[in-house]
Structure formats: C-alpha cells, structure tokens
Design an enzyme around this catalytic site. Structure first.
Site, PDB file in Angstrom:
ATOM      1  N   ARG A   1      62.388  45.993  46.390  1.00 15.46           N
ATOM      2  CA  ARG A   1      63.090  46.232  45.129  1.00 15.46           C
ATOM      3  C   ARG A   1      64.515  46.762  45.311  1.00 15.46           C
ATOM      4  O   ARG A   1      64.831  47.893  44.930  1.00 15.46           O
ATOM      5  CB  ARG A   1      62.253  47.140  44.232  1.00 15.46           C
ATOM      6  CG  ARG A   1      60.865  46.563  44.009  1.00 15.46           C
ATOM      7  CD  ARG A   1      60.058  47.371  43.075  1.00 15.46           C
ATOM      8  NE  ARG A   1      60.470  47.207  41.678  1.00 15.46           N
ATOM      9  CZ  ARG A   1      59.979  47.926  40.691  1.00 15.46           C
ATOM     10  NH1 ARG A   1      59.081  48.854  40.938  1.00 15.46           N
ATOM     11  NH2 ARG A   1      60.396  47.724  39.459  1.00 15.46           N
TER      12      ARG A   1
ATOM     13  N   ARG B   1      51.509  56.936  34.362  1.00 15.48           N
ATOM     14  CA  ARG B   1      52.935  56.622  34.245  1.00 15.48           C
ATOM     15  C   ARG B   1      53.213  55.659  33.099  1.00 15.48           C
ATOM     16  O   ARG B   1      54.295  55.684  32.521  1.00 15.48           O
ATOM     17  CB  ARG B   1      53.442  55.979  35.542  1.00 15.48           C
ATOM     18  CG  ARG B   1      53.386  56.911  36.714  1.00 15.48           C
ATOM     19  CD  ARG B   1      53.932  56.247  37.923  1.00 15.48           C
ATOM     20  NE  ARG B   1      55.309  55.836  37.667  1.00 15.48           N
ATOM     21  CZ  ARG B   1      56.134  55.392  38.590  1.00 15.48           C
ATOM     22  NH1 ARG B   1      55.733  55.295  39.827  1.00 15.48           N
ATOM     23  NH2 ARG B   1      57.357  55.048  38.290  1.00 15.48           N
TER      24      ARG B   1
ATOM     25  N   CYS C   1      59.133  50.626  47.040  1.00 16.78           N
ATOM     26  CA  CYS C   1      57.971  51.175  46.353  1.00 16.78           C
ATOM     27  C   CYS C   1      56.758  50.329  46.716  1.00 16.78           C
ATOM     28  O   CYS C   1      56.860  49.395  47.497  1.00 16.78           O
ATOM     29  CB  CYS C   1      58.187  51.221  44.854  1.00 16.78           C
ATOM     30  SG  CYS C   1      58.048  49.634  44.078  1.00 16.78           S
TER      31      CYS C   1
ATOM     32  N   LYS D   1      56.707  50.979  27.274  1.00 21.96           N
ATOM     33  CA  LYS D   1      57.383  51.830  28.265  1.00 21.96           C
ATOM     34  C   LYS D   1      58.651  51.148  28.777  1.00 21.96           C
ATOM     35  O   LYS D   1      59.711  51.781  28.863  1.00 21.96           O
ATOM     36  CB  LYS D   1      56.416  52.092  29.429  1.00 21.96           C
ATOM     37  CG  LYS D   1      57.100  52.612  30.683  1.00 21.96           C
ATOM     38  CD  LYS D   1      56.162  52.708  31.849  1.00 21.96           C
ATOM     39  CE  LYS D   1      55.921  51.456  32.639  1.00 21.96           C
ATOM     40  NZ  LYS D   1      56.899  51.082  33.657  1.00 21.96           N
ATOM     41  N   ASN D   2      58.548  49.859  29.113  1.00 25.13           N
ATOM     42  CA  ASN D   2      59.697  49.194  29.731  1.00 25.13           C
ATOM     43  C   ASN D   2      60.807  48.846  28.738  1.00 25.13           C
ATOM     44  O   ASN D   2      61.892  48.444  29.141  1.00 25.13           O
ATOM     45  CB  ASN D   2      59.250  47.944  30.498  1.00 25.13           C
ATOM     46  CG  ASN D   2      58.513  48.328  31.769  1.00 25.13           C
ATOM     47  OD1 ASN D   2      58.528  49.486  32.186  1.00 25.13           O
ATOM     48  ND2 ASN D   2      57.852  47.362  32.401  1.00 25.13           N
TER      49      ASN D   2
ATOM     50  N   ASP E   1      53.508  41.649  35.707  1.00 29.47           N
ATOM     51  CA  ASP E   1      52.807  42.877  35.312  1.00 29.47           C
ATOM     52  C   ASP E   1      51.394  42.620  34.786  1.00 29.47           C
ATOM     53  O   ASP E   1      50.662  43.562  34.496  1.00 29.47           O
ATOM     54  CB  ASP E   1      53.625  43.642  34.259  1.00 29.47           C
ATOM     55  CG  ASP E   1      54.896  44.232  34.854  1.00 29.47           C
ATOM     56  OD1 ASP E   1      55.014  44.287  36.085  1.00 29.47           O
ATOM     57  OD2 ASP E   1      55.778  44.643  34.067  1.00 29.47           O
TER      58      ASP E   1
END
Ligand code: EPZ
Length: 422
Positions: A121, A401, A116, A22-23, A309
């Site tokens: 951030r 997500r 968030c 995803k990233n 992560d």
C-alpha cells in the site's frame, strides 16, 4: 483483548440497520480541514477508525463532539500541521490529512503509513500528484515533509493506477489550489462521489462527478464555507449482512442501505442462487437464501466492479457452495490471510498467487481462529455462524475498526455470539 465466541450453525431473521460508511466518513472528516466554519456530519459511524482520526484532528487543534452518530467538528482552530507516527501507524487512512493540510497551510509533516496486513500500500501516487501541483516533497526520518510556499497550483494529473484515497486527497488539495486541476483515471467509488458532491454543495466548481475525469477550479487558498451533511450508508457493512443471510440460509432485511451501491455484490449473490429484493425509495434490501448455493467466479476490481472489501466474505460463502469457485484478488497482493484461518474451520481452499480456488460443500467445524484485517475478520464471523460447534474469533480489534456494534446487530438477528475477554 476481546474475542468473539460464536455458536453455530445458526439461523437469522429480522431487520438490521446499516451504519454510515466508514470509508466515506474518513475523507469527509479530513475535508473539514478546508472549512472555516463548524460542520455537522450526521450518520457518522462510531467505530474505532473514526475515533482515531478524530484524535488526530484534535492533536492538530480541532474541536469535536460525537454523540448519537452526530459529529460536530470545528477545524477553524487548527494550528499544528504534523500528523505523528503514533496515530498514523494505527490507521493508514490518516494520510488523508496530507492534501487538505498542505492546501490550507502551505506545509505539513505526515508520518509515512508503511505497509499493512493486506499489502504494501504505497502512497507514491498521492505524492507524485502533489508534486505536479507544485509541492516540494522530501521524506525524512519516516515523515513526508511537504511544502508549497506559494500555494498549490492547478495541474493536469493522470493517475497511473486508480486509487481511492489518492483521488480523495488530490481532490481536496485541488479545491484550495490556484486555478484549474484536471484529474484523469480517478476512483469512482460512492465515497469519492460523496466527497465531490459535498465540495460542490459548498461552492466549489467541480465537474465530472461520478466519472473517471474530474475538473476542479480551486479557491486560490481561501477556506470554504462547508455545508452540513449526512454520511452515505456503508455498502461493505451492508454486503457483509447480505452474506450473513446467504451463509446461514436465512431471510433478513437491511434498512438504511443504498441498493445502487451494491449492484456488483447483488449480482454475484444472485448468480449463487440467492434472491435479493430491493426498494431504493425505502432504502431496504431483503436477501432470500438459495435453495442450493451455487459456485461463483469473481474478480475484485475498482468500483463499479466487485469490491476487494467483499472478497473475504464471498470466499467464506463459497466454501458452502456446490462446485468449485474461483476468486481472483486484483487490488492487494496479500489479501488472502483469511484463507489459512478458514482452513482451520474445515474449508478446502487452494491458493495460487492472486487466485483462490474454493472446493465447495466443505463441512465447517468450530475452532479457534485469528482475525488478520477488518474484512478477513468479518469473513471468519460469517463462517463461524455456518460452522458446527463453537468458534472463538481472536484479535477482533480489527472488526471494531470498521463494523459498528457487529455482535449486537447479529445477536438481534438471532446469532449466538458473545464478546469475551482473553
Ligand atoms: C481504500 O484504500 C479503502 N480505504 C480500502 O478499504 C479499500 O480496500 C481500497 O480503497 C480499495 O477499494 C479507505 O477508503 C479508507 P487504493 P486505499 O489507494 O485508498 C495501489 C477496508 O477494509 N496504490 O485505492 O488505500 C494500492 O497498493 C479497506 O475498509 C499505489 O500503488 O486503496 C492498491 O494496489 C482496506 N500507489 C491499489 O493502488 C498509491 O499511491 C488501490 O489502492 C496508492 C495506491
């Protein structure tokens, strides 16, 4: 709203295929804004964040189809330059359109992402770098308004802090700028490396790929002829499945994975007593559980160090280990929201600022818990598979997500997991 019901404890076995990252996909999708041709991205993960970004690009005027992980994207028709609040508020990575839009059109208006669940951030480093490249930036009514009437100019930029999306944004801006840009203290994450490689393969003069200093010669405003490419495997999804093997005391094999992207994770699993067999050519990794899971000390830092992560998943794992583990979060100030949820399952964790002390060998029992962010959610699923009884993980839209078909993949490995409606 959906939730997951997990019956534990469970034993897993078999093989799981890792999806595209995803990233990596997020910046690569915005990279196509620099192209004048239609681009095909294979191994695209079909997760909510990707669909959100594609919707944003469609709003800008792009056309796209995503089917069987093949994304065909044409941004030659883009005519709008505003990324509005409705989309940006749902996904911070939308900020990745800032650099490419400004570089291509000389102006853009992008909603400020705001804070968030894992921390403040800010995007100050993105803005400061663009200003160094000649952009005039104002913040008005919640929007970043950026203009560069004569185009962006090459500059010598030293990032005060290492930033992943910041590096990606400025690399993309520099690719269409006038002259040479030197970026110092860049992120070296594999996702940033792939972005640079695609630019290089598309004809951009870019050197220093994979190091903390990048030099890019811009095209002076000319859009690029972009190559088609395959998105790299998701190292965080892979790390999560390695933890699934470790926490359920099971041997499982991962396919379509890049073991070299997971060195820090593998090393910590080995310190905890697990064995990880890797085959880089076949792109597989097999985790064998520890005879007795040992405690661990880890600090989250930028790549190639241990990734933030994976912090939540290791925290879940440490609750079962023998002895006391120390886990320090260095990147995000509020990334321990999962601690109170893990405590609901019986974990013994003490938080002191940025450090979590985990007293191991806690017996975990099923309970109702709430997902707070993407990786926190996967940690709860891992803990639930080790806990005695039924766990309901609520608010799993966070999981959707970024994890493709999580419950189908876990069920195929033998987990007792089902998706239900609240
Ligand atoms: C990327 O976020 C990832 N997101 C995150 O993945 C990941 O946790 C993070 O990098 C760190 O590895 C994507 O790639 C889309 P940063 P990013 O800018 O780029 C500070 C997931 O679960 N900072 O590298 O937003 C910042 O506050 C996630 O998939 C500034 O101060 O992270 C943080 O402390 C969530 N000013 C540190 O730098 C800035 O302008 C690193 O953040 C930018 C960042």
């Amino acid at each position: 709203m959906d939730y997951l019901r997990i019956q534990g404890p469970t034993k897993l076995s078999g093989t799981v295929t890792i999806s595209g990252a995803k990233n990596a996909a997020l910046p690569l999708i915005t990279l196509t804004l620099l192209a004048h041709n239609k681009v095909t991205l294979t191994n695209t993960p079909e997760v909510a964040d990707i669909k959100t970004l594609l919707k944003l690009l469609e709003n800008l005027g792009a056309t796209q189809t995503l089917k069987n992980h093949v994304l065909e994207l044409d941004t030659s028709t883009v005519s709008h330059t505003m990324a509005n609040y409705d989309i940006v508020k749902t996904m911070r990575a939308s900020i990745l359109v800032l650099g490419p839009l400004l570089a291509r059109f000389g102006h853009c208006e992008v909603s400020l992402p705001g804070g968030c669940a894992i921390g403040q951030r800010p995007i100050d480093l993105h803005l400061k770098a663009l200003e160094q490249m000649g952009a005039q930036i104002t913040i008005h009514a919640g929007y970043v308004n950026a203009i560069a009437p004569k185009g962006l100019q090459g500059a010598h930029i030293i990032f005060d802090k290492i930033t992943v999306t910041g590096t990606a944004n400025i690399v993309m801006a520099a690719a269409l700028a006038h002259g040479k840009t030197v970026l110092v203290n860049c992120a070296k994450e594999p996702e940033v490396v792939q972005l640079c490689e695609i630019l290089r393969d598309s004809g951009i003069d870019i050197t220093g790929i994979g190091t903390s200093e990048l030099t890019i010669i811009g095209t002076g405003g000319k859009t690029i002829d972009m190559v088609d490419f395959e998105i790299i495997p998701d190292r965080i999804e892979a790390g999560t499945y390695l933890c699934a093997g470790a926490i359920t005391n099971s041997t499982i094999t991962l396919e379509k994975v890049r073991p070299d992207h997971l060195d820090a994770v593998t090393s910590k699993l080995e310190q905890m007593g697990c064995t990880v067999d890797t085959d880089s050519e076949k792109m597989t990794m097999t985790i064998h559980p520890a005879a007795e899971l040992k405690h661990v000390e880890l600090i989250t830092q930028e790549y190639p160090a241990f990734p933030t992560d994976m912090q939540a998943q290791f925290l879940a794992l440490a609750t079962l280990a023998k002895g006391t583990s120390i886990i320090e979060e260095r990147l995000f100030e509020n990334r321990f929201m999962h601690v109170s949820e893990l405590q609901r399952l019986g974990a013994d964790i003490r938080l002191n600022g940025h450090t979590a002390t985990v007293i191991g060998e806690s017996p975990l029992f099923g309970a109702d818990v709430m997902a707070t962010d993407l990786r926190a959610s996967s940690a709860l699923v891992l803990a639930a598979m080790a806990a005695e009884g039924t766990t309901n993980v609520h608010r799993i839209y966070h999981l959707d997500r970024g994890y493709e078909n999580l419950e189908q993949k876990l069920r195929a490995l033998g987990a007792k997991i089902e998706r239900l409606k609240e």
